[in-house]
Scaffold this active site. Structure first.
Site, PDB file in Angstrom:
ATOM      1  N   VAL A  76      43.437  48.768  33.254  1.00 41.27           N
ATOM      2  CA  VAL A  76      44.178  49.002  34.497  1.00 41.27           C
ATOM      3  C   VAL A  76      45.495  48.238  34.387  1.00 41.27           C
ATOM      4  O   VAL A  76      45.509  47.052  34.047  1.00 41.27           O
ATOM      5  CB  VAL A  76      43.382  48.520  35.732  1.00 41.27           C
ATOM      6  CG1 VAL A  76      44.216  48.651  37.002  1.00 41.27           C
ATOM      7  CG2 VAL A  76      42.069  49.283  35.864  1.00 41.27           C
ATOM      8  N   GLY A 113      43.350  42.365  27.805  1.00 37.02           N
ATOM      9  CA  GLY A 113      42.582  41.508  28.703  1.00 37.02           C
ATOM     10  C   GLY A 113      42.440  42.029  30.116  1.00 37.02           C
ATOM     11  O   GLY A 113      41.753  41.426  30.940  1.00 37.02           O
ATOM     12  N   HIS A 114      43.057  43.151  30.454  1.00 42.06           N
ATOM     13  CA  HIS A 114      43.073  43.643  31.850  1.00 42.06           C
ATOM     14  C   HIS A 114      42.761  45.127  31.889  1.00 42.06           C
ATOM     15  O   HIS A 114      43.667  45.929  32.102  1.00 42.06           O
ATOM     16  CB  HIS A 114      44.449  43.384  32.465  1.00 42.06           C
ATOM     17  CG  HIS A 114      44.476  43.442  33.964  1.00 42.06           C
ATOM     18  ND1 HIS A 114      44.702  44.590  34.677  1.00 42.06           N
ATOM     19  CD2 HIS A 114      44.302  42.477  34.880  1.00 42.06           C
ATOM     20  CE1 HIS A 114      44.697  44.335  35.965  1.00 42.06           C
ATOM     21  NE2 HIS A 114      44.459  43.056  36.117  1.00 42.06           N
ATOM     22  N   PHE A 115      41.724  45.590  31.763  1.00 43.43           N
ATOM     23  CA  PHE A 115      40.434  45.038  31.384  1.00 43.43           C
ATOM     24  C   PHE A 115      39.972  45.791  30.152  1.00 43.43           C
ATOM     25  O   PHE A 115      40.165  47.009  30.112  1.00 43.43           O
ATOM     26  CB  PHE A 115      39.427  45.213  32.523  1.00 43.43           C
ATOM     27  CG  PHE A 115      39.878  44.554  33.801  1.00 43.43           C
ATOM     28  CD1 PHE A 115      39.686  43.194  34.003  1.00 43.43           C
ATOM     29  CD2 PHE A 115      40.509  45.282  34.795  1.00 43.43           C
ATOM     30  CE1 PHE A 115      40.092  42.579  35.187  1.00 43.43           C
ATOM     31  CE2 PHE A 115      40.925  44.669  35.981  1.00 43.43           C
ATOM     32  CZ  PHE A 115      40.713  43.324  36.179  1.00 43.43           C
TER      33      PHE A 115
END
Length: 150
Positions: free
Chosen positions: A60, A53-55
């Site tokens: 990152v 989810g990041h990203f």
């Protein structure tokens, strides 16, 4: 003459820290000097759950997890300096000041975490911390941790 150990492997780290996958952020301690400094590494892998989810389009490593890695390193230095935790003791991450994120950390990077002990008062220890990738500072902060029973 005996030589005191100045490194820690993952088994020794897990004896001191309560964190486990996916929240254990220190893979190895490469050096430490009691009441002074500790250097640790965190290998950043694309297989870590935060990257879903990041990203998804550009993974990152979250800056807050870099700070968590620094906080875990301070806990290790504190326990090695002032004694291992009893069965009901933890070092809590109490505060962070002057945090700066200078460069993104991505899968494949190896974070080198350096923490320096500054002082301890009433169970609260103060530290300076930096995280580097390939010798370049990616994050710096002042951290405080509190040793408490739970």
């Amino acid at each position: 003459m005996t030589t005191e150990q100045t490194t820690m492997n993952i088994t020794e780290i897990q004896e001191l820290l309560p964190h486990r996958y996916p929240f254990l952020m220190v893979d190895r301690v490469t050096s430490f000097e009691k009441e002074k400094t500790l250097t640790a590494i965190k290998n950043v892998s694309v297989n870590e759950p935060q990257f879903t989810g990041h990203f998804p389009q550009l993974p990152v490593f979250p800056g807050v997890l870099i700070l968590e890695a620094m906080a875990q390193a301070t806990g290790l230095l504190a326990f090695k300096s002032f004694g291992a935790p009893s069965g009901n003791e933890l070092y809590y991450f109490a505060s962070v000041d002057k945090a700066k994120f200078r460069k993104p950390v991505v899968p494949g990077d190896q974070l080198v975490i350096e923490v320096e002990f500054l002082k301890e008062r009433r169970g609260i220890a103060s530290f300076n911390g930096v995280a580097k990738v390939d010798g370049v500072v990616v994050c710096s902060a002042e951290l405080k941790c509190a040793r408490r029973e739970f």
